[in-house]
Enzyme design. Structure first.
Site, short mmCIF file in Angstrom:
data_model
loop_
_atom_site.label_atom_id
_atom_site.label_comp_id
_atom_site.label_asym_id
_atom_site.label_seq_id
_atom_site.Cartn_x
_atom_site.Cartn_y
_atom_site.Cartn_z
N ARG A 176 0.98 -1.22 0.00
CA ARG A 176 0.01 0.05 -0.02
C ARG A 176 0.84 1.10 -0.12
O ARG A 176 1.67 1.45 0.79
CB ARG A 176 -1.00 0.07 1.36
CG ARG A 176 -1.84 -1.03 1.16
CD ARG A 176 -2.92 -0.68 -0.08
NE ARG A 176 -3.98 -1.70 -0.39
CZ ARG A 176 -3.80 -2.59 -1.34
NH1 ARG A 176 -2.85 -2.81 -2.11
NH2 ARG A 176 -4.89 -3.47 -1.41
N HIS B 190 1.13 0.25 -10.58
CA HIS B 190 0.30 -0.78 -9.84
C HIS B 190 -0.25 -2.06 -10.62
O HIS B 190 -1.28 -2.26 -10.78
CB HIS B 190 -0.88 -0.04 -9.27
CG HIS B 190 -1.63 -0.39 -7.87
ND1 HIS B 190 -2.24 0.12 -7.01
CD2 HIS B 190 -1.62 -1.82 -7.64
CE1 HIS B 190 -2.73 -0.76 -5.98
NE2 HIS B 190 -2.33 -1.91 -6.42
#
Length: 311
Positions: A227, A275
């Site tokens: 994260r 990502h």
């Protein structure tokens, strides 16, 4: 009772493709997309990447939010989500494998001096440079859950010395496992590469602040596929300028997409991927259909999240 697929994404799997995959496993399921919504009152479960603030208003009979992935921090922290609505996540095998491969790829890129050789080729220079030796290289894995354990085992199989860290005790064959806050700086000081796959919780937000970054081994590499809020990015830039760590590979950032003016883009000590470390869901979409069946029958859910703990 009906299941709504609503990812809100145009650059990943389409809602209709997800619906077709679920129907392949559970052909009698009432699966809908925003284009075939019908009566919103029919929807008892929604499968999402991120929860919209108006979901609870648009779907008055919502009982379950199914995350199409592992991280649920933005869902469980959404103040608009009624307390009675349950949350579940996926624990798919395919992206766990892919994220482990991403860690291995960038560790090996550093070990084999690939950037150095690519630059030498552009200059048409023949410059042999000895690769770093895997058995003498320590790789740390932060977070030893489904993905972290897979990553640690893959790195160990290549021949690296692997250390793992988690908040609670874990055991993995061939991996030196540490746990607890006090043990983290101890691990960081020994590792040539640190692979982070931690969830976002109140305890992990900005865990890598100036002090924690300073505990890393000089010249080491920090890789984050967990994260983006794990790392204080301002502190990271300052730390990279000082050489501790020497490089950072970020698949996640605090703001996504990363704004073009963000200094991380241009910093010579940073490599960014958008990502993409874990992409495919594989057979995990069958769990979405299974959870709808379980919700309808009143049975225990797969991978239900404790909303209080956040995972």
């Amino acid at each position: 009772m009906a299941l709504l697929i609503e990812t809100g994404l145009s650059d990943w799997i389409s809602d209709s493709d997800i619906a077709r995959d679920i129907l392949r496993h559970y052909p009698n399921t009432d699966v809908r997309t925003p284009d075939s919504l019908g009566d919103p009152a029919d929807i008892t479960m929604v499968a999402v990447v991120g929860l919209k603030n108006d979901h609870h208003k648009r779907l008055p009979n919502l009982q379950l939010v199914q995350k199409l992935g592992a991280g649920v921090e933005t869902i469980v922290s959404n103040p608009n989500l009624p307390e009675h609505v349950r949350v579940a996540r996926l624990k798919p095998d395919a992206p766990a494998q892919e994220i482990a491969e991403w860690f291995v790829a960038y560790v090996l890129r550093h070990q084999r001096h690939m950037g150095f050789h690519e630059a030498a080729q552009r200059r048409a220079e023949w410059l042999p440079k000895a690769p770093l030796y895997a058995p003498e290289t320590v790789v740390g894995v932060l977070g030893l859950g489904h993905i972290g354990a897979r990553s640690a085992k893959m790195l160990r199989a290549i021949g690296f010395q692997v250390m793992g860290w988690s908040r609670s005790p874990k055991q993995i064959d061939g991996v030196t496992c540490l746990h607890g806050e006090v043990a983290l700086p101890e691990l960081l000081g020994q590792c040539d590469h640190v692979c982070a796959i931690l969830p976002s919780t109140p305890q992990t937000v900005s865990l890598f602040d100036a002090g924690m970054l300073a505990a890393m081994k000089p010249g080491s590499q920090l890789l984050n596929a967990g994260r983006g809020d794990l790392i204080d990015e301002t502190a990271l830039i300052a730390a990279l300028d000082n050489g501790t760590p020497g490089h950072a590979v970020l698949d996640v950032t605090s703001t996504e997409p990363l704004p073009s003016e963000n200094p991380l883009w241009a910093h010579p000590g940073v490599t960014i991927t958008p990502h993409v470390s874990g992409w495919h869901l594989g057979d995990a979409l069958s769990d979405v259909g299974e959870n709808f069946q379980r919700l309808s029958a009143g049975d225990p859910l797969l991978h239900e999240v404790d909303r209080g703990r956040g995972y």
